[in-house]
Each structure stands twice: as structure tokens, then as C-alpha cells.
Write a protein that holds these residues in place. Structure first.
Motif, PDB file in Angstrom:
ATOM      1  N   ALA A   1       0.834  -1.209   0.000  1.00 33.13           N
ATOM      2  CA  ALA A   1       0.000   0.000   0.000  1.00 33.13           C
ATOM      3  C   ALA A   1       0.866   1.255   0.000  1.00 33.13           C
ATOM      4  CB  ALA A   1      -0.929  -0.011   1.202  1.00 33.13           C
ATOM      5  N   ILE A   2       1.932   1.253   0.784  1.00 31.22           N
ATOM      6  CA  ILE A   2       2.847   2.401   0.830  1.00 31.22           C
ATOM      7  C   ILE A   2       3.490   2.616  -0.546  1.00 31.22           C
ATOM      8  CG2 ILE A   2       5.037   3.232   1.795  1.00 31.22           C
ATOM      9  CD1 ILE A   2       4.232   1.809   4.434  1.00 31.22           C
ATOM     10  N   TRP A   3       3.910   1.501  -1.170  1.00 33.31           N
ATOM     11  CA  TRP A   3       4.555   1.600  -2.485  1.00 33.31           C
ATOM     12  C   TRP A   3       3.579   2.139  -3.536  1.00 33.31           C
ATOM     13  CZ3 TRP A   3       4.025  -1.370  -7.163  1.00 33.31           C
ATOM     14  CH2 TRP A   3       5.008  -1.095  -8.114  1.00 33.31           C
ATOM     15  N   LEU A   4       2.348   1.642  -3.520  1.00 36.44           N
ATOM     16  CA  LEU A   4       1.340   2.115  -4.466  1.00 36.44           C
ATOM     17  C   LEU A   4       1.053   3.608  -4.272  1.00 36.44           C
ATOM     18  CD1 LEU A   4      -1.190  -0.875  -4.503  1.00 36.44           C
ATOM     19  CD2 LEU A   4       0.330  -0.161  -6.365  1.00 36.44           C
ATOM     20  N   ASN A   5       1.029   4.039  -3.019  1.00 35.17           N
ATOM     21  CA  ASN A   5       0.829   5.466  -2.744  1.00 35.17           C
ATOM     22  C   ASN A   5       1.977   6.310  -3.290  1.00 35.17           C
ATOM     23  OD1 ASN A   5      -1.642   5.193  -1.465  1.00 35.17           O
ATOM     24  ND2 ASN A   5      -0.717   4.882   0.559  1.00 35.17           N
TER      25      ASN A   5
ATOM     26  N   LEU B   1       0.303 -14.119  -4.500  1.00 37.49           N
ATOM     27  CA  LEU B   1      -1.071 -13.990  -4.987  1.00 37.49           C
ATOM     28  C   LEU B   1      -1.785 -12.819  -4.331  1.00 37.49           C
ATOM     29  CD1 LEU B   1      -2.046 -17.755  -5.114  1.00 37.49           C
ATOM     30  CD2 LEU B   1      -1.701 -16.227  -7.052  1.00 37.49           C
ATOM     31  N   LYS B   2      -1.586 -12.654  -3.045  1.00 34.88           N
ATOM     32  CA  LYS B   2      -2.188 -11.508  -2.348  1.00 34.88           C
ATOM     33  C   LYS B   2      -1.651 -10.196  -2.907  1.00 34.88           C
ATOM     34  CE  LYS B   2      -3.052 -13.857   2.067  1.00 34.88           C
ATOM     35  NZ  LYS B   2      -2.675 -13.925   3.508  1.00 34.88           N
ATOM     36  N   ALA B   3      -0.353 -10.190  -3.223  1.00 35.03           N
ATOM     37  CA  ALA B   3       0.250  -8.980  -3.785  1.00 35.03           C
ATOM     38  C   ALA B   3      -0.330  -8.669  -5.163  1.00 35.03           C
ATOM     39  CB  ALA B   3       1.770  -9.156  -3.876  1.00 35.03           C
ATOM     40  N   LEU B   4      -0.479  -9.691  -5.998  1.00 37.83           N
ATOM     41  CA  LEU B   4      -1.040  -9.495  -7.333  1.00 37.83           C
ATOM     42  C   LEU B   4      -2.469  -8.957  -7.261  1.00 37.83           C
ATOM     43  CD1 LEU B   4       0.291 -12.730  -9.087  1.00 37.83           C
ATOM     44  CD2 LEU B   4       0.939 -10.378  -9.656  1.00 37.83           C
ATOM     45  N   ILE B   5      -3.244  -9.493  -6.339  1.00 36.04           N
ATOM     46  CA  ILE B   5      -4.619  -9.020  -6.175  1.00 36.04           C
ATOM     47  C   ILE B   5      -4.632  -7.556  -5.737  1.00 36.04           C
ATOM     48  CG2 ILE B   5      -6.707  -9.302  -4.791  1.00 36.04           C
ATOM     49  CD1 ILE B   5      -5.997 -12.333  -4.690  1.00 36.04           C
ATOM     50  N   GLN B   6      -3.709  -7.203  -4.839  1.00 37.39           N
ATOM     51  CA  GLN B   6      -3.648  -5.829  -4.348  1.00 37.39           C
ATOM     52  C   GLN B   6      -3.200  -4.868  -5.459  1.00 37.39           C
ATOM     53  OE1 GLN B   6      -1.492  -5.600  -0.659  1.00 37.39           O
ATOM     54  NE2 GLN B   6      -1.812  -3.391  -0.402  1.00 37.39           N
ATOM     55  N   LEU B   7      -2.362  -5.345  -6.375  1.00 44.16           N
ATOM     56  CA  LEU B   7      -1.864  -4.503  -7.464  1.00 44.16           C
ATOM     57  C   LEU B   7      -2.867  -4.364  -8.610  1.00 44.16           C
ATOM     58  CD1 LEU B   7       1.805  -5.853  -7.802  1.00 44.16           C
ATOM     59  CD2 LEU B   7       1.077  -3.708  -6.727  1.00 44.16           C
ATOM     60  N   THR B   8      -3.807  -5.300  -8.698  1.00 41.98           N
ATOM     61  CA  THR B   8      -4.707  -5.373  -9.853  1.00 41.98           C
ATOM     62  C   THR B   8      -5.459  -4.076 -10.154  1.00 41.98           C
ATOM     63  OG1 THR B   8      -4.960  -7.780  -9.851  1.00 41.98           O
ATOM     64  CG2 THR B   8      -6.808  -6.495 -10.716  1.00 41.98           C
TER      65      THR B   8
END
Length: 501
Positions: free
Chosen positions: A16-20, A52-59
């Protein structure tokens, strides 16, 4: 260069921090960062559940970034803000994300997500008319077989992704991807392709796989057990004795839906007519030849046979042209040539060559056929004794009036117990030629347009330049059609080079 290490730890808070942190970047840089992450996650061998959790969060960010770039590009394709290479980056991002899902997990949700991203990658590639990935159907078959083995193809998938809302199961996504492919999207404009994808989303549930109750309705098939990368959904060919019809495809209900009064879309009637003809397997055309006296012609099928014939005819034309230029004008017996007038604007007819003994020898590999007219002038039927030929292969009819008809085989039909065959050919108008220096190419010129047909599917990018002769340079503008047997590109004559004295 691609980074070899993730910019974040596989923890929801860290991601989440990276996406922000990406929000301060423009869409191009965000796509680059996301693609780097997707490629790394695709190759991860450990911590699969966290991956898999990371991929879902990045989707959501992946999809929104690709949508932003696509929309801006289509509004102004010439803009320097999002050039074509950035859109191609988005295709890679969608593709890598799909492969990361399929490589990492075998649960129904993971396989579902893999097929969704594969479908969206195929969609975007067709919108910009770039060569589709040859391996994605192979990966689709692998994913589908995994779902079949776990009996999860129809299991409802719980997710909150708006872009994927129209499909609720693995089978639904697969049907959408197959139907979109059967729409042959590369023949249409970008806006029409976007509409076709929406229609595929809406009508995919009407597609019936493995219909055993009315097998005559199965027009298409997919060799889903084949490990080949070329196992795309194709038309069933009744002249092929050993076709692997392990997944048959029935489009009858799709056709009914499109033809119903309740069906609404943003495509005009001409486009819908072309769509209906193809989805019905061209039965409405091949089943209704126009009663008329048949004309005997000679049929050549396959790229090599056609280019060999064109090369021989071209050589004979040049010899005859030289002889007429150097010798006094007189009748040449049983051999003469009608060359193309360079000042003539009508380029729908090939240069003519008399039916000489030399020309007859060129037809040694051609099969005598009767040509039958049909109601749609874009097509013609070749009738002959039993002949095993490939749907999607190029063909050329050599007529008694010394002209040629070049086209693509769209359907074949065995008409009686004697195995008389009707071969339906979609005509491509224009002067057809090749050259000895590049026999893997067929050139088609029609008025001011040019098309280049390659011997086999190729991965040439739009904008690639090809020199036909010292004074001719072609630029490939877009892929407009392809099959297992060819790639057809629209092209422009980039320049005519004038040599200095």
C-alpha cells in the motif's frame, strides 16, 4: 533495465505504501514500475500465497493505469504523451500479470484472474493492431485443463473488480475470450474492436462448448489438449480426417441474440452482417451458389505454390517485354503479354499473359475447378473432386480470361457421396505479385492502398520498414488479418527513392 528485486516487501501495508508512492508519477512511469513488479512476481518460486495476495492488491492500479493510457492514446494516437510503445508496454503489463497469476497458483480464483488478464491483453493488442502473442492460447489451454481437472470451471468467483464484473466463473471468462477471438477483431477499427469486446462480455454465456445434442451446430473447435502455441479456436474443416475436436464451439445462440430485436450495439448493419457471416461459418454463402454456367479455372492453394507461380509468370512477362522492345513488332504466335499501363488508375486487374504452352506448364501444380458465383460478390466458390485443403490458407484462381483471383479460404464443404468439394474463397482485390529476392512475401496493390502478406505469422511491429526494390520502401501500418498460415499487414509506400545520376 528491469529491476531484479521488488521495490516492496510482500506485506499488504508495504505494498500500500509503495502504491501510494506511485501516485506522484505520471502514467508511463507507473506502468513501467508495475510491469517490473509483475515480471518479478511471475518468476517467484516461494511465498506463493503472499505473491497472490500482492497481485490481487496490485490489480486495480494495473487496470486503471492501462485504461488511462489506452483512452488517451485513442483520443490522439499522434500525441507524444503516450506513443505506441507505451501502449505496447501496457500489453506486456497485462500479459505478465496474467502469467504471474497462472504460474503462481492453481486455485480457481487464481486461474480466473489469469484468464481475465490474458483476455484483456489480447483485447488491447487487437485495438492497436499489433501482432497477438502466440503463446497466450497455449497458456489458456493449460489453465483451462487445470480447472477441468479440479472441476472448478463453473465455480462462482468472488471478487470486487469492476472490469471483470460480467464474468463470474472460469468458463465464463474462457467463453468471452473465445468469442472475442471468433469476432476476428483485427479486421475492424479501434472503436469497433472496443465495441466487439463489450459484445463478447455480454453474449459469452450464449456460447456453447462441447454440444453433443446437436453436433451439426458446432461450427468451430479449439484443440485445448494441444501443447502447440498455434492452437487458437478455428473453423471445423470436414475435409481434414483427423482434426482434434476436443472442445467444440456452438455459436447458434450467439447468432440468435445478435439477430434479435432486443440486441443493441454501436456497430452498423454492414459490420454486423460480416460478423454474422463469419460466426455462422459462412454457411449462408457456401450453401447457396447462384445457378449459372460454371467456368473452368485452375486453383492453387498454399503460399509456396502461389509465389512459385507468380514468380514464373513475372519472369515470362519480363522476357516477353524485352523481346517486344528489341524485336520488330509482329505477331508472336501462341504467346503474348498484356502489361499494365503505368498511367492507368484501375489496379483491380492483374497483368494478363496469353495462355501459351509455357503458361500451361506453370499450372502443373494447380487443380482444375469449376468456379461458381454466390450472392455476395466478395466471395467465390471453387468446385472440384475431393481435396484436403486448409481453412485460413491463401488460394488463387487462374481464370481462362487470363486474370487471377487471389483470396483466403474461409470454408469448405463436401457436397455429396462422391465427395465433391466446394471451397469458399474470400477475394482480396488488387494486383498480386511477389519477387525472387523475398518469396516469403506477397504484395497486393489496389488503387492507392498496399497490403503485404507474409508466409507465416510473424511478429513485425507496426512501423517496421521493408524494402521491396532499390526504389521502394514500405512501412507496415497495422496487422489486419492472420491465421496459422499467414499474416496480412496494411502498408504504405514510405518513399520512392530516386537514384542520382
Amino acid at each position: 533495465m528491469t529491476k531484479s528485486k521488488l521495490a516492496f516487501k510482500l506485506l499488504p501495508a508495504e505494498i500500500a505504501i509503495w502504491l501510494n508512492s506511485l501516485e506522484r508519477l505520471n502514467s508511463v512511469k507507473i506502468a513501467i514500475e508495475l510491469n517490473n513488479a509483475a515480471k518479478i512476481l511471475r518468476s517467484y518460486k516461494a511465498d506463493t500465497n503472499d505473491v497472490l495476495k500482492a497481485l490481487i492488491q496490485l490489480t486495480p492500479t494495473i487496470l486503471s493505469t492501462c485504461n488511462t493510457i489506452e483512452s488517451s492514446f485513442l483520443i490522439d494516437p499522434q500525441s507524444k504523451k503516450y506513443p505506441i510503445k507505451v501502449v505496447k508496454l501496457c500489453i506486456q503489463l497485462l500479459r505478465n500479470t496474467g502469467l504471474a497469476f497462472s504460474n503462481t497458483g492453481e486455485q480457481s480464483h487464481d486461474l480466473y484472474m489469469a484468464l481475465q488478464f490474458i483476455g484483456h491483453a489480447q483485447r488491447l493488442a487487437s485495438i492497436i493492431h499489433e501482432t497477438p502473442s502466440s503463446s497466450l492460447w497455449k497458456e489458456t489451454a493449460r489453465v483451462y485443463n487445470l480447472a477441468l481437472s479440479s472441476k472448478t470451471t463453473q465455480q462462482a468467483i468472488d471478487h470486487k473488480i469492476l472490469d471483470f464484473k460480467d464474468q463470474l466463473s472460469i468458463e465464463a471468462v474462457l467463453k468471452r475470450n473465445i468469442l472475442f477471438h471468433l469476432f476476428t477483431p483485427y479486421k475492424y477499427s479501434s472503436s469497433q474492436i472496443k465495441e466487439l469486446f463489450l459484445i463478447a462480455n455480454t453474449l459469452a454465456d450464449k456460447l456453447l462448448l462441447n454440444n453433443v445434442n446437436t453436433p451439426s451446430s458446432n461450427v468451430f473447435y479449439w484443440d485445448s489438449d494441444n501443447n502447440s502455441s498455434n492452437n487458437t479456436p478455428s473453423t471445423i474443416n470436414h475435409t481434414i480426417k483427423h482434426q482434434q475436436l476436443n472442445t467444440t464451439i456452438d455459436t447458434k445462440d450467439v447468432l440468435t441474440s445478435i439477430q434479435s430485436t432486443h440486441f443493441i450495439c454501436n456497430l452498423d448493419n454492414d459490420i454486423l452482417s460480416i460478423l454474422l457471416i463469419h460466426l455462422s461459418g459462412y454457411k449462408s454463402i457456401i450453401n447457396k451458389p447462384i445457378p449459372s454456367p460454371p467456368i473452368i479455372s485452375h486453383l492453387l492453394t498454399g503460399f509456396n505454390n502461389i509465389t512459385e507461380h507468380l514468380t514464373k509468370v513475372s519472369t515470362l512477362q519480363k522476357i516477353e517485354q524485352l523481346s517486344t522492345e528489341t524485336a520488330p513488332k509482329k505477331t508472336t504466335g501462341d504467346m503474348s503479354i498484356q502489361t499494365m499501363d503505368t498511367q492507368h488508375d484501375n489496379l483491380n486487374f492483374s497483368p494478363k499473359i496469353a495462355y501459351s504452352s509455357s503458361y500451361k506448364e506453370f499450372l502443373s501444380k494447380a487443380k482444375p475447378v469449376k468456379t461458381l458465383q454466390v450472392s455476395n460478390e466478395k466471395y467465390i466458390i471453387a468446385e472440384t473432386s475431393y481435396l484436403e485443403c486448409n481453412i485460413g490458407e491463401v488460394a488463387m484462381l487462374c481464370h481462362p480470361n487470363l486474370t487471377n483471383t487471389f483470396g483466403i479460404i474461409r470454408q469448405v464443404k463436401i457436397t455429396n457421396s462422391s465427395k465433391t468439394v466446394h471451397i469458399l474463397i474470400e477475394k482480396i482485390a488488387g494486383i498480386v505479385s511477389t519477387q525472387t529476392t523475398s518469396p516469403e512475401l506477397i504484395y497486393i496493390q489496389n488503387l492507392n492502398s498496399h497490403q503485404l502478406l507474409f508466409q507465416s505469422p510473424c511478429k513485425l511491429a507496426n512501423g517496421s520498414k521493408l524494402k521491396r526494390a532499390p526504389d521502394e520502401l514500405f512501412t507496415l501500418t497495422e496487422l489486419t488479418d492472420y491465421s496459422t498460415y499467414f499474416s496480412l499487414y496494411q502498408a504504405t509506400l514510405a518513399s520512392t527513392i530516386v537514384e542520382k545520376n
